[in-house]
Design a protein around this motif. Structure first.
Motif, PDB file in Angstrom:
ATOM      1  N   ILE A   1       1.244  -1.686  -0.019  1.00 46.65           N
ATOM      2  CA  ILE A   1       0.047  -0.089   0.196  1.00 46.65           C
ATOM      3  C   ILE A   1       0.912   1.341   0.076  1.00 46.65           C
ATOM      4  CG2 ILE A   1      -1.586  -1.447   1.434  1.00 46.65           C
ATOM      5  CD1 ILE A   1      -0.013   1.829   3.465  1.00 46.65           C
ATOM      6  N   GLU A   2      -0.164   2.433  -0.277  1.00 48.11           N
ATOM      7  CA  GLU A   2       0.630   3.520  -0.545  1.00 48.11           C
ATOM      8  C   GLU A   2       0.259   4.470   1.104  1.00 48.11           C
ATOM      9  OE1 GLU A   2       1.386   7.398  -3.700  1.00 48.11           O
ATOM     10  OE2 GLU A   2       1.546   4.959  -4.201  1.00 48.11           O
ATOM     11  N   TYR A   3       0.538   5.419   0.785  1.00 51.44           N
ATOM     12  CA  TYR A   3      -0.731   6.170   2.420  1.00 51.44           C
ATOM     13  C   TYR A   3      -0.824   7.004   1.592  1.00 51.44           C
ATOM     14  CZ  TYR A   3       0.550   3.896   6.158  1.00 51.44           C
ATOM     15  OH  TYR A   3      -0.147   3.010   7.966  1.00 51.44           O
ATOM     16  N   LEU A   4      -2.174   8.064   1.292  1.00 50.44           N
ATOM     17  CA  LEU A   4      -2.294   9.503   0.965  1.00 50.44           C
ATOM     18  C   LEU A   4      -2.841  10.077   1.754  1.00 50.44           C
ATOM     19  CD1 LEU A   4      -5.107   7.329  -1.772  1.00 50.44           C
ATOM     20  CD2 LEU A   4      -2.247   8.106  -2.608  1.00 50.44           C
ATOM     21  N   THR A   5      -2.960  11.324   1.503  1.00 48.14           N
ATOM     22  CA  THR A   5      -3.085  12.581   2.942  1.00 48.14           C
ATOM     23  C   THR A   5      -4.577  12.024   3.656  1.00 48.14           C
ATOM     24  OG1 THR A   5      -3.954  14.567   2.985  1.00 48.14           O
ATOM     25  CG2 THR A   5      -4.232  14.172   0.805  1.00 48.14           C
ATOM     26  N   PRO A   6      -4.949  11.963   4.480  1.00 44.70           N
ATOM     27  CA  PRO A   6      -6.060  11.470   4.816  1.00 44.70           C
ATOM     28  C   PRO A   6      -6.783  12.877   4.763  1.00 44.70           C
ATOM     29  CG  PRO A   6      -4.658  12.277   7.080  1.00 44.70           C
ATOM     30  CD  PRO A   6      -4.131  12.326   5.462  1.00 44.70           C
ATOM     31  N   GLU A   7      -6.411  13.281   4.051  1.00 42.40           N
ATOM     32  CA  GLU A   7      -7.607  14.867   3.744  1.00 42.40           C
ATOM     33  C   GLU A   7      -7.853  14.896   2.736  1.00 42.40           C
ATOM     34  OE1 GLU A   7      -7.552  19.672   5.278  1.00 42.40           O
ATOM     35  OE2 GLU A   7      -5.614  18.700   4.690  1.00 42.40           O
TER      36      GLU A   7
ATOM     37  N   LEU B   1     -11.251   3.375 -13.656  1.00 46.57           N
ATOM     38  CA  LEU B   1     -11.865   3.747 -11.579  1.00 46.57           C
ATOM     39  C   LEU B   1     -12.059   2.427 -11.022  1.00 46.57           C
ATOM     40  CD1 LEU B   1     -15.175   6.205 -12.484  1.00 46.57           C
ATOM     41  CD2 LEU B   1     -12.893   6.372 -11.134  1.00 46.57           C
ATOM     42  N   GLN B   2     -11.228   2.583 -10.301  1.00 45.99           N
ATOM     43  CA  GLN B   2     -11.384   1.119  -9.459  1.00 45.99           C
ATOM     44  C   GLN B   2     -11.844   1.270  -8.025  1.00 45.99           C
ATOM     45  OE1 GLN B   2      -8.950  -1.027 -10.105  1.00 45.99           O
ATOM     46  NE2 GLN B   2      -8.712  -0.011 -11.899  1.00 45.99           N
ATOM     47  N   PRO B   3     -11.876   0.562  -7.476  1.00 44.10           N
ATOM     48  CA  PRO B   3     -12.656   0.421  -5.913  1.00 44.10           C
ATOM     49  C   PRO B   3     -12.572   0.977  -4.899  1.00 44.10           C
ATOM     50  CG  PRO B   3     -12.864  -1.742  -7.308  1.00 44.10           C
ATOM     51  CD  PRO B   3     -11.203  -0.757  -7.995  1.00 44.10           C
ATOM     52  N   VAL B   4     -12.979   1.995  -4.300  1.00 44.10           N
ATOM     53  CA  VAL B   4     -13.396   1.906  -2.681  1.00 44.10           C
ATOM     54  C   VAL B   4     -13.665   1.540  -1.692  1.00 44.10           C
ATOM     55  CG1 VAL B   4     -13.180   4.233  -1.598  1.00 44.10           C
ATOM     56  CG2 VAL B   4     -13.253   4.564  -3.929  1.00 44.10           C
ATOM     57  N   TYR B   5     -12.565   1.026  -0.748  1.00 46.47           N
ATOM     58  CA  TYR B   5     -13.395   0.235   0.200  1.00 46.47           C
ATOM     59  C   TYR B   5     -13.293   0.687   1.744  1.00 46.47           C
ATOM     60  CZ  TYR B   5     -12.800  -3.736  -2.141  1.00 46.47           C
ATOM     61  OH  TYR B   5     -12.985  -5.304  -3.491  1.00 46.47           O
ATOM     62  N   SER B   6     -14.769   1.226   2.125  1.00 46.76           N
ATOM     63  CA  SER B   6     -14.337   1.620   3.227  1.00 46.76           C
ATOM     64  C   SER B   6     -14.711   0.652   4.691  1.00 46.76           C
ATOM     65  CB  SER B   6     -15.807   3.217   3.430  1.00 46.76           C
ATOM     66  OG  SER B   6     -15.952   3.849   4.466  1.00 46.76           O
ATOM     67  N   LEU B   7     -13.945   0.760   5.926  1.00 43.52           N
ATOM     68  CA  LEU B   7     -13.440  -0.486   6.605  1.00 43.52           C
ATOM     69  C   LEU B   7     -13.806   0.540   7.988  1.00 43.52           C
ATOM     70  CD1 LEU B   7     -13.427  -2.795   8.020  1.00 43.52           C
ATOM     71  CD2 LEU B   7     -10.570  -2.568   8.515  1.00 43.52           C
ATOM     72  N   ASN B   8     -14.742   0.785   8.882  1.00 49.66           N
ATOM     73  CA  ASN B   8     -15.681   1.455  10.226  1.00 49.66           C
ATOM     74  C   ASN B   8     -15.658   0.580  11.281  1.00 49.66           C
ATOM     75  OD1 ASN B   8     -15.813   4.095   8.062  1.00 49.66           O
ATOM     76  ND2 ASN B   8     -17.256   2.289   6.976  1.00 49.66           N
TER      77      ASN B   8
ATOM     78  N   LYS C   1      -3.719   3.116  -0.846  1.00 48.85           N
ATOM     79  CA  LYS C   1      -4.083   2.658  -1.901  1.00 48.85           C
ATOM     80  C   LYS C   1      -3.118   1.233  -2.372  1.00 48.85           C
ATOM     81  CE  LYS C   1      -2.349   5.296  -5.630  1.00 48.85           C
ATOM     82  NZ  LYS C   1      -2.132   6.295  -7.467  1.00 48.85           N
ATOM     83  N   ASP C   2      -3.422   0.439  -2.917  1.00 49.50           N
ATOM     84  CA  ASP C   2      -2.584  -0.613  -3.695  1.00 49.50           C
ATOM     85  C   ASP C   2      -2.075  -0.283  -4.862  1.00 49.50           C
ATOM     86  OD1 ASP C   2      -4.449  -0.873  -5.208  1.00 49.50           O
ATOM     87  OD2 ASP C   2      -5.105  -2.979  -4.093  1.00 49.50           O
ATOM     88  N   LYS C   3      -0.990  -1.845  -5.033  1.00 47.73           N
ATOM     89  CA  LYS C   3      -0.804  -1.539  -6.419  1.00 47.73           C
ATOM     90  C   LYS C   3      -1.820  -0.852  -8.081  1.00 47.73           C
ATOM     91  CE  LYS C   3       3.901  -2.811  -5.786  1.00 47.73           C
ATOM     92  NZ  LYS C   3       4.978  -4.059  -6.348  1.00 47.73           N
ATOM     93  N   MET C   4      -2.756  -2.049  -7.618  1.00 46.85           N
ATOM     94  CA  MET C   4      -3.921  -2.072  -8.419  1.00 46.85           C
ATOM     95  C   MET C   4      -4.574  -0.719  -8.753  1.00 46.85           C
ATOM     96  SD  MET C   4      -5.700  -5.811  -8.481  1.00 46.85           S
ATOM     97  CE  MET C   4      -5.977  -5.833  -6.108  1.00 46.85           C
TER      98      MET C   4
END
Length: 324
Positions: free
Chosen positions: A43-49, A112-119, A67-70
């Motif tokens: 994974i690569e960290y992205l800005t949380p903002e 467009l790639q999927p977005v997963y939201s883990l809460n 995000k990951d490599k895909m």
């Protein structure tokens, strides 16, 4: 050994926002990947903002975004107290992250790639559902196997967590035990957690000795804010319940009076008509009205309405009302 609670803002971001291997392990354990090739390898960290479209809108900040490599994006949130607005914020953040993938005019929708939201929610928001794990996706109502890919929302109610509900998912159990079994009162972390290298590393990250005095002050301040918010929510709920009870009592009295008057009038008229056939229509109607007033008086008296008020409403004397 003293530990801090991993659910706090400071500790959660330290563990999962600074250690890619740990957030990868958490995501692979709790996201609904069906095939091994779907699991995250890097994974690569992205800005949380998540910046707003216009300067009039406020920014939205998530706990961890990567995000990951895909190109798949993953948003991770730790929520201490539940509110309906939180689910709307989750939907907003995931939708914004999905749309933001199109950077310019040449961008194509098929890229467009999927977005997963883990809460992870340290509260119960579905009391009528026994399961702790909730998987949301966009499906056709009539045929739920027909899915629109792109957004996936996972909610875990931590207070409901039971290891037996996650059979065959060892890492999911270990991570959820880590989040629910360790806090400031823990002096010895469970052996099963320390035997796993990834969980053991996460446990080490929340040792109290790993934090500065300033960080510990922020940690305490976070829990103070949680307690204040919880008190405000509890007070609002209690006030709402009290108002609801009072309104319910008033509505019940009004409905009781109306129903009693309707029933009394109907019964009185019926009785009056029956007697009127024998003694005359006029006398029967008068008697019916009086019987209706008597029935009304009985109904109001049963509701605790004072006799003098009943007398004024029905035309009966106070003595007559008290004898009912």
């Amino acid at each position: 050994m003293r530990y801090l609670d991993p659910k706090a803002d400071l500790t959660f971001k330290k563990v999962f926002g600074e250690h890619p291997d740990l957030v990868i392990s958490l995501l692979n354990a709790l996201l609904p990947f069906e095939k091994p090739e779907e699991e995250i390898a890097e994974i690569e960290y992205l800005t949380p903002e998540l910046m707003p479209e216009t300067p009039l809108k406020k920014n939205s900040i998530v706990d961890v975004r990567c995000k990951d490599k895909m190109g798949r994006q993953f948003l991770v949130e730790m929520q201490m107290l539940w509110s309906p607005a939180f689910m709307q914020r989750v939907l907003f953040n995931a939708s914004k992250a999905y749309v933001r993938q199109l950077g310019g005019r040449e961008s194509k929708y098929e890229l467009l790639q999927p977005v997963y939201s883990l809460n992870l929610v340290n509260d119960i928001f579905l009391p009528d559902v026994p399961e702790a794990y909730h998987d949301y996706k966009i499906v056709q109502v009539e045929h739920t196997d027909k899915v629109i890919e792109g957004l996936r929302f996972i909610f875990v109610e931590l207070p409901k967590f039971k290891p037996q509900d996650f059979k065959g998912k060892k890492m999911a159990v270990l991570w959820l035990r880590y989040l629910t079994e360790i806090d400031e009162h823990t002096r010895q972390a469970p052996k099963e957690l320390l035997e796993n290298p990834e969980i053991c590393k996460a446990v080490t990250q929340i040792e109290e000795s790993a934090f500065s005095d300033a960080q510990l002050w922020w940690y305490d301040d976070f829990w103070d804010a949680v307690r204040v918010e919880n008190t405000l929510i509890s007070d609002a709920l209690r006030e709402g319940m009290e108002q609801g009870i009072q309104q319910g009592i008033q509505q019940g009295i009004q409905q009781g009076i109306q129903q009693g008057m309707q029933q009394g009038m109907q019964k009185g008229i019926e009785q009056g008509l029956q007697e009127g056939r024998q003694e005359g229509l006029e006398k029967g109607i008068q008697q019916g009205i009086r019987q209706g007033n008597i029935q009304n008086a009985r109904g109001m008296k049963s509701e605790g309405i004072p006799a003098e008020i009943i007398a004024k409403i029905t035309g009966l004397t106070r003595d007559e009302v008290e004898k009912l």
